[in-house]
Design a protein around this motif. Structure first.
Motif, PDB file in Angstrom:
ATOM      1  N   MET B 228      31.871  40.887  14.135  1.00 27.24           N
ATOM      2  CA  MET B 228      31.685  39.674  14.933  1.00 27.24           C
ATOM      3  C   MET B 228      32.523  39.749  16.209  1.00 27.24           C
ATOM      4  N   ARG B 229      33.688  40.364  16.103  1.00 31.02           N
ATOM      5  CA  ARG B 229      34.532  40.490  17.295  1.00 31.02           C
ATOM      6  C   ARG B 229      33.897  41.421  18.320  1.00 31.02           C
ATOM      7  N   ASP B 231      30.756  41.729  18.702  1.00 36.03           N
ATOM      8  CA  ASP B 231      29.638  40.958  19.246  1.00 36.03           C
ATOM      9  C   ASP B 231      30.121  39.888  20.218  1.00 36.03           C
ATOM     10  N   GLY B 232      31.400  39.538  20.132  1.00 35.50           N
ATOM     11  CA  GLY B 232      31.910  38.456  20.976  1.00 35.50           C
ATOM     12  C   GLY B 232      32.279  38.901  22.376  1.00 35.50           C
ATOM     13  N   GLU B 233      32.153  40.177  22.672  1.00 39.74           N
ATOM     14  CA  GLU B 233      32.502  40.663  24.008  1.00 39.74           C
ATOM     15  C   GLU B 233      31.636  39.971  25.052  1.00 39.74           C
ATOM     16  N   TYR B 234      32.242  39.678  26.213  1.00 42.96           N
ATOM     17  CA  TYR B 234      31.462  38.998  27.257  1.00 42.96           C
ATOM     18  C   TYR B 234      30.389  39.920  27.813  1.00 42.96           C
ATOM     19  N   LYS B 236      28.748  43.139  26.589  1.00 42.05           N
ATOM     20  CA  LYS B 236      28.767  43.962  25.385  1.00 42.05           C
ATOM     21  C   LYS B 236      28.497  45.428  25.704  1.00 42.05           C
TER      22      LYS B 236
END
Lengths: 543, 274
Positions: B228-229, B231-234, B236
């Motif tokens: 999930m972390r 995937d959380g990249e601004y 990606k």
């Protein structure tokens, strides 16, 4: 052959599981020995900055700092970054602080425990006594002997909590918002290089891009957008449009109009939701939003960036925090340009209200690091932050990630960053009419409906006016009551400080300083409370 | 007649292929993207493009390797813990009659109907008081406890189906209850134990909310939160992210490959009476 096959089918699965388990146990033990070794002091620092380059830039500072501490004191220090995405940051920080397992240094934001003053006081270390002393790492530089807070471009004004009367964070960078554009596509469509400088020009460029997309049968739109971009345009255009209203209602001549002041302004007939400036703002933002792609309201911030990088949009509004990410994404595809938001000073209608851009002179430092009150090594946390906020440290960090520095004397050498330098001229003045929760919610909800073209500015004005008329009085009284409770809390704090001064003589000097601060602040809060209470009663009696 | 049969076969195969395409499409997309850089992904997200970026897999392993190790440890320990405790309690419920047995059984079953999320706050407080927050061992215990009721429910019914004569014969030979479990219950419940182990392993592997709340150190984190972390990249890095996802899926694929036979057997056990 068949024996081997039987053996494989029987035991290979088990063998893999055993190998995997051995690997897992070894890794876990190795990690525990590395990070929880008794002779290593481990600090954890959590943040939500998942932009390209941030972690590397911070890690470079961490690596340097670990070496410096080891050379200076012989202490083995390990600082671990804990990057958490925005979506989960709130839960992570809240549960961590409540469960006493939060990191030592925390980026302040999102979570109520990190933003609400009552929680901030409970969970975070006040930094007032540290920021008035010089940063020891500045010895031998031009900032030697200067109070730590004065080494920041804004004197750490943004870090000062007016309710808690202390400094609660240390900033690393500052940010401004601009419009990025694809120079190649822009040139191809408009047959020129220069970005639009006026609003009319900006609208003309948008129209040409739309026409180009339609003619070419390509899905090219002028502005890549999500709700985040909608927010940036709102922020950039509201202040210049509303500055005259803010001045009109401003009673204490601080340049801003608070919800109390706008309430009196409304009662005295100085403004209404049908004021031409408010209607014109909505019209202008609707015009701009008509250049967003279909479905932008459902898009995420990274969807908009992706569309821009994919050449499906010519421009995108975003902050300097995204500069490195956008550069990385587009460097192989097209030439990137940046320009400021064109203001409608040339528009026949809007120019009546807008005389120039909003000023960015009041910008405050961002990337706010707070220190967990429960950390066993607050001294080391402060030392680390001091190391990072020397001119050299701040330059190293911000150069690496292409952000704007916050420490005085750090030059902006990167050409790409020059477009993000704060605009120091221009207009200021906030106009806040969110006197009640109902007004605030309706305003936030309607904003997107208007931008999507599903509601006119007049319809919005009617709805807001009706809601304001219905709820403003009770909202005013609630806010006044909140102010009263703040007074009471402040008096409690004063009483506690006096008691502490009497009981712990060694804290006398610090308590005296706090008491002076508190008395100044409480005078201000008391004064405001009684003035607004008195004015309200007068108004009620007159009617 | 032959023609009709052939057309039925063709239709059947077409249907199976259709379903398979949908089942494997996400896997295909994941693998294809895992070998691209962002520029290639932007230009052509679905088709393979040259050159292949194998370094994404190296980066993916760097990003996920630690999480995978933690997940393997926690999932395996929790499976062992669950099965041992559930087997013992299921044996007691199946073989012994004692006062309050029925009430205790229904109370136990009532726990099946409690949504897990409801327990998060009390669990958090208990874990905090037991000093088990931010600990992989603590999380393993939590997972082991969480899976007991379902496993106990399934195993009790299974043990009851084992002929009583076997237990009586063992008792005549002087077998203790523990020896009865080891020599009768475990050999005869191999398939169902394997099925439960796989289900529990999957549950522990995919659990997101508990590691998210109970683990705070990055190096102790489990794979769902780690992914999930990513995937959380601004902005990606799609290739690295998909390589990470692919690597995270490998242990599950391996488990299914080697235990599929037992799993299917366990699922169908008891489906046909007699």
């Amino acid at each position: 052959m068949s024996k081997a096959k039987t053996f494989l089918s029987k035991y290979l699965g088990a063998a893999i599981l055993v190998v995997a388990m051995i690997y897992a146990v070894v890794t876990v033990i190795y990690n525990d020995l590395t990070y929880d070794a008794p002779d290593v002091t481990t600090l954890r620092i959590c943040h939500w900055q998942l932009e390209a380059g941030f972690r590397e830039a911070l890690q470079a500072l961490i690596d340097d700092y670990e070496k410096v501490v080891r050379e200076r004191t012989g202490e083995k220090v390990r600082i671990l970054q804990v990057p958490i995405s925005e979506r989960a940051y709130r839960q992570y920080v809240n549960t961590g602080l409540i469960g006493d397992m939060a990191p030592d240094i925390i980026e302040k934001g999102f979570a109520k425990t990190a933003t609400d003053p009552s929680y901030v006081a409970r969970f975070f270390l006040p930094l007032g006594e540290h920021v008035v002393k010089p940063n020891p790492y500045n010895e031998g530089t031009s900032l030697e002997g200067v109070a730590w807070k004065e080494t920041f471009f804004d004197g750490m004004q943004g870090a000062y909590d007016e309710q808690l009367l202390d400094y609660y964070y240390i900033p690393f960078s500052m940010f401004t918002v601009r419009i990025y554009y694809n120079k190649d596509l822009y040139r191809e469509i408009t047959k020129r290089d220069a970005p639009p400088v006026s609003y009319a020009d900006f609208m003309d460029v948008c129209a040409r891009i739309k026409a180009y997309g339609e003619e070419a049968g390509e899905p090219i739109v002028p502005l890549a957008s999500s709700k985040a971009q909608g927010g940036y345009f709102t922020w950039k255009y509201q202040v210049p449009f509303w500055r005259e209203l803010a001045n009109r209602c401003d009673m204490d001549f601080d340049g801003n109009s608070t919800y109390f002041e706008t309430y009196f302004g409304m009662r005295r007939g100085l403004w209404s939701f049908k004021s031409p400036a408010l209607l014109a703002t909505a019209d202008c933002l609707m015009e701009i939003a008509s250049n967003f792609p279909d479905g932008w309201l459902a898009a995420q911030r990274d969807d908009a960036l992706f569309a821009f990088a994919q050449r499906r949009a010519v421009m995108i509004a975003s902050g300097s925090w995204d500069a490195q990410s956008i550069i990385d994404q587009t460097k192989e595809s097209f030439e990137l340009g940046v320009f400021g938001f064109p203001m409608p000073t040339d528009h026949p209608e809007y120019s009546k209200y807008v005389k120039g851009p909003g000023s960015e002179a009041g910008s405050r430092g961002g990337i706010p690091w707070t220190i967990n009150k429960k950390t066993p090594r607050a001294d080391l946390c402060i030392d680390f932050l001091q190391y990072c906020t020397t001119a050299a440290g701040n330059e190293k960090f911000n150069t690496r990630i292409t952000w704007l520095p916050v420490v005085r004397g750090v030059p902006i050498v990167d050409e790409k960053l020059k477009a993000f330098k704060p605009i120091l001229h221009g207009y200021t003045g906030h106009f806040d009419y969110n006197i009640s929760t109902a007004v605030s919610l309706l305003d936030q909800g309607n904003r997107w409906t208007i931008y999507a073209g599903q509601m006119t500015a007049e319809e919005n004005a009617n709805q807001l006016q009706e809601m304001y008329d219905r709820t403003a009085r009770s909202g005013y009284l609630k806010k006044l009551d909140l102010q009263r409770r703040n007074n009471r809390n402040m008096e409690r704090v004063v009483a506690a400080k006096i008691a502490l001064r009497e009981c712990v003589p060694e804290l006398a000097d610090e308590m005296d300083r706090k008491l002076v601060q508190l008395s100044q602040a409480s005078q201000d809060v008391h004064h405001k409370y009684y003035v607004y209470k008195h004015l309200f009663e007068q108004l009620e009696n007159a009617e | 007649m032959q023609k009709t049969k052939t057309s039925h076969e063709v239709a059947k195969h077409a249907l199976i292929l259709f379903v398979l395409v949908f089942a494997f499409l996400p896997l295909y997309v994941m693998l294809v993207i895992s070998l691209k850089d962002n520029t290639q992904f932007i230009r052509s997200p679905m088709l393979p493009t040259l050159p292949f970026h194998w370094e994404n897999w190296v980066k993916g392993w760097e990003l996920c390797g630690r999480y995978i190790a933690n997940s393997i440890l926690v999932a395996t320990l929790s499976v062992i813990g669950t099965l041992v405790t559930a087997l013992l309690s299921a044996y007691v419920f199946a073989r012994y009659h004692f006062p309050g047995r029925t009430i205790l059984w229904y109370l136990l079953l009532a726990l099946l109907f409690m949504p897990g999320v409801m327990n998060i706050v009390p669990l958090f407080l208990i874990m905090k008081n037991l000093n088990m927050l931010n600990s992989l061992w603590g999380l393993s215990v939590l997972y082991a406890v969480g899976g007991q009721v379902f496993c106990c429910f399934v195993l009790r019914n299974f043990i009851e189906e084992i002929p009583v004569d076997l237990f009586e014969a063992a008792m005549v030979d002087g077998a203790s209850p523990f020896q009865q479990i080891v020599n009768i219950v475990i050999p005869m419940s191999g398939s169902i134990l394997a099925t439960l182990a796989i289900l529990r392993f999957l549950g522990a592997w995919n659990n997101f909310i508990q590691p998210m709340i109970f683990i705070s150190d990055e190096y102790k984190q489990l794979i769902p939160v780690g992914l999930m972390r990513l995937d959380g990249e601004y902005v990606k890095q799609w290739g690295e992210m998909m390589a990470g996802y692919s690597i995270a899926a490998i242990p599950l694929v391996l488990i299914f490959l080697f235990t599929m036979r037992l799993f299917v057997k366990g699922l169908t056990a008891g489906a046909v009476k007699g």
